[in-house]
Design a protein around this motif. Structure first.
Motif, PDB file in Angstrom:
ATOM      1  N   GLY A 233       0.819  -1.211   0.000  1.00  0.00           N
ATOM      2  CA  GLY A 233       0.000   0.000   0.000  1.00  0.00           C
ATOM      3  C   GLY A 233       0.852   1.259   0.000  1.00  0.00           C
ATOM      4  O   GLY A 233       0.528   2.246  -0.679  1.00  0.00           O
ATOM      5  N   MET A 234       1.941   1.229   0.745  1.00  0.00           N
ATOM      6  CA  MET A 234       2.841   2.380   0.824  1.00  0.00           C
ATOM      7  C   MET A 234       3.471   2.682  -0.535  1.00  0.00           C
ATOM      8  O   MET A 234       3.436   3.826  -1.016  1.00  0.00           O
ATOM      9  N   PHE A 235       4.039   1.674  -1.186  1.00  0.00           N
ATOM     10  CA  PHE A 235       4.706   1.889  -2.463  1.00  0.00           C
ATOM     11  C   PHE A 235       3.720   2.333  -3.548  1.00  0.00           C
ATOM     12  O   PHE A 235       4.007   3.265  -4.309  1.00  0.00           O
ATOM     13  N   LEU A 236       2.565   1.675  -3.616  1.00  0.00           N
ATOM     14  CA  LEU A 236       1.605   2.041  -4.654  1.00  0.00           C
ATOM     15  C   LEU A 236       1.036   3.428  -4.417  1.00  0.00           C
ATOM     16  O   LEU A 236       0.821   4.196  -5.365  1.00  0.00           O
ATOM     17  N   GLY A 237       0.793   3.769  -3.142  1.00  0.00           N
ATOM     18  CA  GLY A 237       0.308   5.109  -2.827  1.00  0.00           C
ATOM     19  C   GLY A 237       1.319   6.171  -3.205  1.00  0.00           C
ATOM     20  O   GLY A 237       0.972   7.228  -3.758  1.00  0.00           O
ATOM     21  N   ALA A 238       2.601   5.918  -2.914  1.00  0.00           N
ATOM     22  CA  ALA A 238       3.653   6.880  -3.268  1.00  0.00           C
ATOM     23  C   ALA A 238       3.755   7.054  -4.773  1.00  0.00           C
ATOM     24  O   ALA A 238       3.909   8.180  -5.277  1.00  0.00           O
ATOM     25  N   GLU A 239       3.646   5.946  -5.513  1.00  0.00           N
ATOM     26  CA  GLU A 239       3.715   6.036  -6.967  1.00  0.00           C
ATOM     27  C   GLU A 239       2.558   6.859  -7.532  1.00  0.00           C
ATOM     28  O   GLU A 239       2.745   7.670  -8.448  1.00  0.00           O
ATOM     29  N   ARG A 240       1.354   6.675  -6.986  1.00  0.00           N
ATOM     30  CA  ARG A 240       0.192   7.428  -7.490  1.00  0.00           C
ATOM     31  C   ARG A 240       0.365   8.924  -7.308  1.00  0.00           C
ATOM     32  O   ARG A 240      -0.137   9.715  -8.098  1.00  0.00           O
ATOM     33  N   ARG A 241       1.064   9.329  -6.240  1.00  0.00           N
ATOM     34  CA  ARG A 241       1.190  10.747  -5.913  1.00  0.00           C
ATOM     35  C   ARG A 241       2.530  11.347  -6.338  1.00  0.00           C
ATOM     36  O   ARG A 241       2.867  12.463  -5.940  1.00  0.00           O
ATOM     37  N   GLY A 242       3.288  10.589  -7.116  1.00  0.00           N
ATOM     38  CA  GLY A 242       4.549  11.115  -7.604  1.00  0.00           C
ATOM     39  C   GLY A 242       5.657  11.154  -6.575  1.00  0.00           C
ATOM     40  O   GLY A 242       6.659  11.854  -6.766  1.00  0.00           O
ATOM     41  N   ALA A 243       5.490  10.417  -5.483  1.00  0.00           N
ATOM     42  CA  ALA A 243       6.485  10.440  -4.414  1.00  0.00           C
ATOM     43  C   ALA A 243       7.333   9.173  -4.370  1.00  0.00           C
ATOM     44  O   ALA A 243       8.084   8.963  -3.429  1.00  0.00           O
TER      45      ALA A 243
ATOM     46  N   GLU B  55      10.002   8.026  -6.128  1.00  0.00           N
ATOM     47  CA  GLU B  55      11.455   8.178  -6.130  1.00  0.00           C
ATOM     48  C   GLU B  55      11.954   8.700  -4.785  1.00  0.00           C
ATOM     49  O   GLU B  55      12.944   8.205  -4.231  1.00  0.00           O
ATOM     50  N   ALA B  56      11.257   9.705  -4.253  1.00  0.00           N
ATOM     51  CA  ALA B  56      11.674  10.278  -2.975  1.00  0.00           C
ATOM     52  C   ALA B  56      11.520   9.274  -1.837  1.00  0.00           C
ATOM     53  O   ALA B  56      12.366   9.214  -0.931  1.00  0.00           O
ATOM     54  N   LEU B  57      10.447   8.479  -1.878  1.00  0.00           N
ATOM     55  CA  LEU B  57      10.250   7.468  -0.836  1.00  0.00           C
ATOM     56  C   LEU B  57      11.396   6.468  -0.847  1.00  0.00           C
ATOM     57  O   LEU B  57      11.967   6.156   0.207  1.00  0.00           O
ATOM     58  N   ARG B  58      11.726   5.969  -2.020  1.00  0.00           N
ATOM     59  CA  ARG B  58      12.784   4.957  -2.080  1.00  0.00           C
ATOM     60  C   ARG B  58      14.119   5.550  -1.637  1.00  0.00           C
ATOM     61  O   ARG B  58      14.888   4.907  -0.917  1.00  0.00           O
ATOM     62  N   ALA B  59      14.400   6.792  -2.033  1.00  0.00           N
ATOM     63  CA  ALA B  59      15.657   7.421  -1.621  1.00  0.00           C
ATOM     64  C   ALA B  59      15.724   7.574  -0.105  1.00  0.00           C
ATOM     65  O   ALA B  59      16.762   7.336   0.519  1.00  0.00           O
ATOM     66  N   GLU B  60      14.597   7.946   0.501  1.00  0.00           N
ATOM     67  CA  GLU B  60      14.569   8.104   1.956  1.00  0.00           C
ATOM     68  C   GLU B  60      14.699   6.762   2.662  1.00  0.00           C
ATOM     69  O   GLU B  60      15.392   6.643   3.686  1.00  0.00           O
ATOM     70  N   LEU B  61      14.053   5.745   2.133  1.00  0.00           N
ATOM     71  CA  LEU B  61      14.202   4.409   2.718  1.00  0.00           C
ATOM     72  C   LEU B  61      15.646   3.924   2.603  1.00  0.00           C
ATOM     73  O   LEU B  61      16.183   3.327   3.542  1.00  0.00           O
TER      74      LEU B  61
END
Length: 279
Positions: free
Chosen positions: A184-194, A196-202
């Motif tokens: 849910g986290m990854f798909l939600g981030a992808e839908r909102r354009g976040a 790349e930033a999520l993966r970099a922060e992780l």
């Protein structure tokens, strides 16, 4: 020599059959209505295909099926077990709630067969490999002891019937439940354009999660359809008064959606794999 019947010859059932056969047990199954994959797995594991009624002649029957099929399997076997002269122990090893385990026991009432509650934690055994942990509860007479003698990592619990099923579900909360949250986290981030930033922060702050999710996502996608019922068993186990139950109904819906996607375009699955693997 102990004779152990296993239904069914899926990946886990066949793996357990292989390990028991390597440990010297005779392993039976019934392949009526099963596909080529199940037949190949059973043959590879050294499992003997016998008529359904002949399973009642085993010393023990292991039920290893998807959670939604656990009660139906017990109901299907009940007439043969009731009619049989021998009364094998019936060991339910499915990912079900204690309440569903009671339904399994009720389905076998009147057969004369003792019913033991159990669960499996770990991956299917491979040839000459290690066994997953097999927990059992409600077995004060030690009826399942032959499983340990024939190669399984048996872990008897000094606990009443239903405790092993409860253990499986609370363990699934931190494995399959966390994987659903990550999806849910990854798909939600992808839908909102976040994404790349999520993966970099992780990568920066949670590298252990990156490694975990990078492995978990490709492993989960082909199994998502099987995990829907398991997450609903968790929700039922927690009960309607526990707010966490809603989380696991949500996890069931995530897996339901991913399973439907796998049957369709596969778009969500591809997006999820890309988001989890990108670094």
């Amino acid at each position: 020599m102990t004779t152990i019947a296993i239904l069914a010859a899926g990946a886990m059932g066949a793996g357990m059959g292989l390990r028991l056969a390597e440990g010297g047990a005779t392993v039976l199954t019934n392949l009526d209505g099963r596909g080529a994959g199940s037949r190949a797995r059973a043959a590879e594991a050294g499992m003997r295909d016998v008529p359904l009624d002949d399973l009642a002649g085993a010393d023990m029957i292991l039920s290893i099926v998807p959670p939604g099929s656990a009660v139906a399997l017990a109901e299907r076997l009940a007439p043969s077990l009731r009619a049989g002269a021998r009364k094998p122990a019936f060991v339910d090893l499915n990912a079900i709630s204690p309440a569903t385990a009671e339904r399994v026991r009720a389905a076998l009432d009147g057969t004369g067969c003792p019913v033991v509650d159990g669960c499996i934690i770990g991956a299917p055994p491979k040839r000459a490999g290690v066994s997953p942990a097999v927990y059992v509860s409600g077995d004060p007479a030690g009826l399942t002891a032959p499983l340990g003698r024939h190669g399984l990592d048996l872990k008897p619990m000094d606990a009443p019937f239903g405790a092993a099923s409860g253990l499986k579900l609370v363990y699934a909360m931190c494995t399959k439940g966390v994987t659903a949250l990550a999806a849910g986290m990854f798909l939600g981030a992808e839908r909102r354009g976040a994404g790349e930033a999520l993966r970099a922060e992780l990568d920066r702050s949670q590298p252990e999660l990156v490694a975990r999710f990078g492995k978990a996502m490709p492993d989960m996608l082909p199994k998502a359809y099987r995990w829907v019922a398991e997450m609903r068993e968790v929700a039922a186990f927690l009960g309607p008064d526990d707010p966490a139950a809603m989380m696991f109904e949500g996890a069931a819906r995530i897996y339901e959606r991913l399973a439907a996607d796998a049957e369709g375009s596969g778009e969500l699955g591809r997006a999820l794999l890309g988001a989890a693997a990108r670094g």
